[in-house]
Design an enzyme around this catalytic site. Structure first.
Site, PDB file in Angstrom:
ATOM      1  N   ASN A  14       0.867  -1.187   0.000  1.00  6.78           N
ATOM      2  CA  ASN A  14       0.000   0.000   0.000  1.00  6.78           C
ATOM      3  C   ASN A  14       0.898   1.231   0.000  1.00  6.78           C
ATOM      4  O   ASN A  14       1.530   1.538   1.013  1.00  6.78           O
ATOM      5  CB  ASN A  14      -0.885  -0.034   1.261  1.00  6.78           C
ATOM      6  N   LYS A  37       0.057   4.248  -0.210  1.00  7.18           N
ATOM      7  CA  LYS A  37      -0.604   5.399   0.427  1.00  7.18           C
ATOM      8  C   LYS A  37      -0.437   6.666  -0.429  1.00  7.18           C
ATOM      9  O   LYS A  37      -0.413   6.573  -1.644  1.00  7.18           O
ATOM     10  CB  LYS A  37      -0.064   5.602   1.837  1.00  7.18           C
ATOM     11  N   HIS A  71      -9.531   0.749   4.712  1.00  2.81           N
ATOM     12  CA  HIS A  71      -8.246   0.943   5.401  1.00  2.81           C
ATOM     13  C   HIS A  71      -8.498   1.840   6.621  1.00  2.81           C
ATOM     14  O   HIS A  71      -9.315   2.753   6.570  1.00  2.81           O
ATOM     15  CB  HIS A  71      -7.232   1.587   4.456  1.00  2.81           C
ATOM     16  N   GLU A  74      -7.025   4.248   7.867  1.00  2.88           N
ATOM     17  CA  GLU A  74      -6.890   5.699   7.682  1.00  2.88           C
ATOM     18  C   GLU A  74      -8.180   6.279   7.106  1.00  2.88           C
ATOM     19  O   GLU A  74      -8.557   7.413   7.400  1.00  2.88           O
ATOM     20  CB  GLU A  74      -5.676   6.000   6.794  1.00  2.88           C
ATOM     21  N   GLU A 129      -5.492  -5.442  10.321  1.00  4.59           N
ATOM     22  CA  GLU A 129      -4.480  -4.419  10.566  1.00  4.59           C
ATOM     23  C   GLU A 129      -4.806  -3.684  11.862  1.00  4.59           C
ATOM     24  O   GLU A 129      -5.641  -2.767  11.860  1.00  4.59           O
ATOM     25  CB  GLU A 129      -4.465  -3.412   9.419  1.00  4.59           C
ATOM     26  N   GLY A 147       2.066   1.995  10.686  1.00  5.37           N
ATOM     27  CA  GLY A 147       2.968   3.137  10.542  1.00  5.37           C
ATOM     28  C   GLY A 147       3.620   3.564  11.846  1.00  5.37           C
ATOM     29  O   GLY A 147       4.206   4.643  11.924  1.00  5.37           O
ATOM     30  N   SER A 205       3.281  -2.466  10.278  1.00  3.70           N
ATOM     31  CA  SER A 205       4.736  -2.412  10.469  1.00  3.70           C
ATOM     32  C   SER A 205       5.438  -3.724  10.138  1.00  3.70           C
ATOM     33  O   SER A 205       6.382  -4.132  10.834  1.00  3.70           O
ATOM     34  CB  SER A 205       5.071  -1.958  11.898  1.00  3.70           C
ATOM     35  N   GLY A 244       4.705   1.251   4.760  1.00  4.24           N
ATOM     36  CA  GLY A 244       6.010   1.911   4.610  1.00  4.24           C
ATOM     37  C   GLY A 244       7.063   1.073   3.908  1.00  4.24           C
ATOM     38  O   GLY A 244       7.767   1.568   3.019  1.00  4.24           O
TER      39      GLY A 244
END
Ligand code: PEP
Length: 251
Positions: free
Chosen positions: A9, A11, A95, A97, A167, A173, A212, A234
């Site tokens: 992802n 992002k 997701h 976020e 998740e 993150g 992570s 990330g």
């Protein structure tokens, strides 16, 4: 036997130049044939990435889609049908976020899930608890409700062509990773919840862990019986690191 999947992802990262570099670096990775690999660039870069990865065994997905199949008057949105037209195979739905920052509710996400499937996309349903919810002992309740919202509206059959990503919000993150045991506990509960409706569907659906994941912790997580791969944020922006995570899923 479920086929592992590792998805990146990206992002809201990337410029035309950096995305071109990333896909070039991905093309130099050795991906094991037994793992499904996917990347989720921003909508802006989808067409370019689809074109660049055409000859590679890497699927491209979108990070979001409209809650209607479209076409229609929905300024700023992208319909699932348009994503298919652009070469996408998958779409992230829910997701954390988008749930937390954009306020997307279970009700809206069920509509996105349904619209995506109706258009031929495979939804990757993201579910997970916040730290407060975990500390209050509500992890399985929260995740169970997020899953139930889809089962109740669309039926268990909706998971024949879907992927689920667990998740934990506190691990996304942050550098904090759920331990393999913590993740396995939730994955097993998700599969058991699906199995109450239909054991065949439960055994077939892929459950990815996200939060992570790095090359250094991937193998241990992917070694758990109900973890079928990962959704990587990330670390997916570095092709070497992402490649190592994919290879960990192939072992
Ligand atoms: C994510 O965004 O889905 C994610 C898991 O991010 P990270 O790997 O950076 O925690």
């Amino acid at each position: 036997m479920r086929r592992p999947m590792v998805a990146g992802n990206w992002k809201m990262h990337g410029t035309c130049d950096s995305v071109a570099d990333l896909v070039e670096d991905l093309a130099n990775q050795v991906f094991p044939s037994g793992v499904d690999v996917a990347v989720f660039p921003t909508s802006l870069h989808l067409g370019f990435v689809v074109e660049c990865l055409e000859d590679l065994p890497v699927s491209v997905g979108a990070q979001n889609c409209a809650h209607e199949a479209g076409p229609g008057a929905l300024t700023g949105e992208i319909s699932p049908a348009q994503l298919v037209d652009a070469g996408c195979k998958l779409v992230l739905v829910g997701h954390s976020e988008r749930r937390q920052i954009m306020g997307e509710s279970n009700e809206l996400l069920v509509r996105k899930f349904a619209a995506a499937q109706a258009s031929g996309l495979t939804p990757v349903l993201c579910i997970g608890e916040t730290l407060e919810q975990r500390d209050a002992g509500k992890t399985l309740e929260v995740v169970g409700q997020q899953l139930d919202s889809v089962i109740e509206e669309l039926g268990i059959g909706a998971f024949v062509n879907a992927v689920i990503a667990y998740e934990p919000v506190w691990a996304i993150g942050t550098g904090l990773t759920a331990s393999p045991q913590q993740a396995q506990e939730v994955h097993a509960a998700i599969r058991a919840q699906l199995a109450k409706e239909n054991s065949e569907v439960a055994q077939g659906v892929r459950l990815l862990y996200g939060g992570s994941v790095k090359a250094a912790n991937a193998a241990e997580l992917f070694g758990m019986p109900d973890i079928d791969g990962g959704l990587i944020g990330g670390a997916s922006l570095n092709a070497d690191e992402f490649g190592a995570i994919v290879r960990a899923a192939g072992n």
